[in-house]
Design a protein around this motif. Sequence first.
Motif, PDB file in Angstrom:
ATOM      1  N   ARG A   7       6.880   4.632  -4.139  1.00 10.12           N
ATOM      2  CA  ARG A   7       6.249   5.834  -4.113  1.00 10.12           C
ATOM      3  C   ARG A   7       6.438   6.552  -2.527  1.00 10.12           C
ATOM      4  O   ARG A   7       6.335   5.587  -1.183  1.00 10.12           O
ATOM      5  CB  ARG A   7       4.883   5.883  -3.756  1.00 10.12           C
ATOM      6  CG  ARG A   7       4.151   5.361  -5.458  1.00 10.12           C
ATOM      7  CD  ARG A   7       3.113   5.397  -6.025  1.00 10.12           C
ATOM      8  NE  ARG A   7       2.181   5.042  -6.696  1.00 10.12           N
ATOM      9  CZ  ARG A   7       1.407   5.712  -7.297  1.00 10.12           C
ATOM     10  NH1 ARG A   7       0.840   6.725  -7.063  1.00 10.12           N
ATOM     11  NH2 ARG A   7       1.539   3.872  -7.982  1.00 10.12           N
ATOM     12  N   VAL A   8       7.090   7.099  -2.863  1.00  7.53           N
ATOM     13  CA  VAL A   8       7.643   7.804  -1.242  1.00  7.53           C
ATOM     14  C   VAL A   8       6.168   9.002  -0.907  1.00  7.53           C
ATOM     15  O   VAL A   8       6.038   8.965   0.227  1.00  7.53           O
ATOM     16  CB  VAL A   8       8.625   9.091  -1.033  1.00  7.53           C
ATOM     17  CG1 VAL A   8       9.196   9.608   0.365  1.00  7.53           C
ATOM     18  CG2 VAL A   8      10.363   8.165  -1.964  1.00  7.53           C
ATOM     19  N   ASN A   9       5.942   9.236  -1.640  1.00  2.22           N
ATOM     20  CA  ASN A   9       4.640   9.792  -1.262  1.00  2.22           C
ATOM     21  C   ASN A   9       3.225   9.293  -2.439  1.00  2.22           C
ATOM     22  O   ASN A   9       3.638   9.340  -3.523  1.00  2.22           O
ATOM     23  CB  ASN A   9       4.667  11.823  -1.764  1.00  2.22           C
ATOM     24  CG  ASN A   9       3.338  12.043  -1.411  1.00  2.22           C
ATOM     25  OD1 ASN A   9       2.439  11.559  -1.813  1.00  2.22           O
ATOM     26  ND2 ASN A   9       3.639  13.293  -1.316  1.00  2.22           N
ATOM     27  N   LYS A  10       2.836   8.127  -1.539  1.00  3.15           N
ATOM     28  CA  LYS A  10       1.830   7.577  -1.988  1.00  3.15           C
ATOM     29  C   LYS A  10       0.487   8.194  -2.519  1.00  3.15           C
ATOM     30  O   LYS A  10      -0.114   7.461  -4.209  1.00  3.15           O
ATOM     31  CB  LYS A  10       0.942   6.482  -0.978  1.00  3.15           C
ATOM     32  CG  LYS A  10       1.698   5.609  -0.224  1.00  3.15           C
ATOM     33  CD  LYS A  10       2.692   5.359  -0.790  1.00  3.15           C
ATOM     34  CE  LYS A  10       3.535   3.970   0.125  1.00  3.15           C
ATOM     35  NZ  LYS A  10       4.179   3.289  -0.603  1.00  3.15           N
ATOM     36  N   GLU A  11       0.544   9.147  -3.112  1.00  3.35           N
ATOM     37  CA  GLU A  11      -0.555  10.185  -3.721  1.00  3.35           C
ATOM     38  C   GLU A  11      -0.416  11.170  -5.322  1.00  3.35           C
ATOM     39  O   GLU A  11      -0.703  11.156  -5.898  1.00  3.35           O
ATOM     40  CB  GLU A  11      -1.159  11.558  -2.924  1.00  3.35           C
ATOM     41  CG  GLU A  11      -1.678  10.829  -2.105  1.00  3.35           C
ATOM     42  CD  GLU A  11      -2.359  11.836  -0.692  1.00  3.35           C
ATOM     43  OE1 GLU A  11      -2.831  13.199  -1.167  1.00  3.35           O
ATOM     44  OE2 GLU A  11      -2.508  12.024   0.024  1.00  3.35           O
ATOM     45  N   GLY A  47       8.590  12.396  -5.345  1.00  2.38           N
ATOM     46  CA  GLY A  47       8.442  11.660  -4.739  1.00  2.38           C
ATOM     47  C   GLY A  47       8.167   9.872  -4.371  1.00  2.38           C
ATOM     48  O   GLY A  47       7.361   9.164  -4.725  1.00  2.38           O
ATOM     49  N   LEU A  48       9.190   9.767  -6.002  1.00  2.95           N
ATOM     50  CA  LEU A  48      10.069   8.335  -6.437  1.00  2.95           C
ATOM     51  C   LEU A  48      11.198   7.969  -6.050  1.00  2.95           C
ATOM     52  O   LEU A  48      11.766   9.169  -6.356  1.00  2.95           O
ATOM     53  CB  LEU A  48       9.508   8.190  -7.648  1.00  2.95           C
ATOM     54  CG  LEU A  48       7.923   8.595  -8.535  1.00  2.95           C
ATOM     55  CD1 LEU A  48       7.723   9.070  -9.974  1.00  2.95           C
ATOM     56  CD2 LEU A  48       6.902   7.975  -7.472  1.00  2.95           C
ATOM     57  N   LYS A  49      11.447   6.510  -5.766  1.00  2.06           N
ATOM     58  CA  LYS A  49      12.514   6.318  -5.398  1.00  2.06           C
ATOM     59  C   LYS A  49      12.385   4.657  -6.938  1.00  2.06           C
ATOM     60  O   LYS A  49      11.462   4.447  -7.437  1.00  2.06           O
ATOM     61  CB  LYS A  49      13.108   5.287  -4.324  1.00  2.06           C
ATOM     62  CG  LYS A  49      13.458   6.997  -3.495  1.00  2.06           C
ATOM     63  CD  LYS A  49      13.456   5.784  -2.301  1.00  2.06           C
ATOM     64  CE  LYS A  49      13.681   6.492  -0.880  1.00  2.06           C
ATOM     65  NZ  LYS A  49      14.131   5.643  -0.082  1.00  2.06           N
ATOM     66  N   ILE A  50      13.317   4.608  -7.804  1.00  3.80           N
ATOM     67  CA  ILE A  50      13.508   3.771  -9.431  1.00  3.80           C
ATOM     68  C   ILE A  50      15.353   2.777  -8.652  1.00  3.80           C
ATOM     69  O   ILE A  50      16.073   3.501  -8.149  1.00  3.80           O
ATOM     70  CB  ILE A  50      13.416   4.686 -10.233  1.00  3.80           C
ATOM     71  CG1 ILE A  50      14.580   5.169 -10.860  1.00  3.80           C
ATOM     72  CG2 ILE A  50      12.023   5.068 -10.257  1.00  3.80           C
ATOM     73  CD1 ILE A  50      14.887   5.297 -12.190  1.00  3.80           C
ATOM     74  N   ALA A  51      14.404   2.190  -9.325  1.00  2.17           N
ATOM     75  CA  ALA A  51      15.926   0.792  -9.469  1.00  2.17           C
ATOM     76  C   ALA A  51      16.180   0.691 -11.257  1.00  2.17           C
ATOM     77  O   ALA A  51      15.752  -0.470 -12.014  1.00  2.17           O
ATOM     78  CB  ALA A  51      15.641  -0.330  -9.180  1.00  2.17           C
TER      79      ALA A  51
END
Length: 146
Positions: A7-11, A47-51
Amino acid sequence: MIIKVERVNKEIELPRYQHLGEDAGLDLHAAEELTIKSGEYELIKTGLKIAVPEGYAAFVYPRSGLALKKGVTVLNADGVIDSGYRGEVGVILINHGEQDFKINFNDRIAQLIIQKVNIIEWQEVDNLSKSQRGEGGFGHTGIKKN
């Protein structure tokens, strides 16, 4: 399948199925607030990065409700997220509607589907095998020739 997510943005809400076991797509949410003017498009941060695991890709699809009710859809549908990409997931939305479209933080803006992809090798030949369809395409079955 387990997908690692940062989460780049925790909210921001994590993508989830609205109907677990029935839905193909996980809802992606907006990590920002903005307005897309009628006839324009914007890149919306999630707000997310995924692998995504090797051998798979993530595909960003439109939400049918936004398309039907607001005329808003994913501009580059289907958006492709390759397994090697580690940046923030973004969604390019276009507003085909007559009214400006307001996006609020955590609004559902698109769907994410993870699919297996095949790695191919080309086998060059002099001629392809014949098929019933042949070279017909681009709506050829609906047009009668004179």
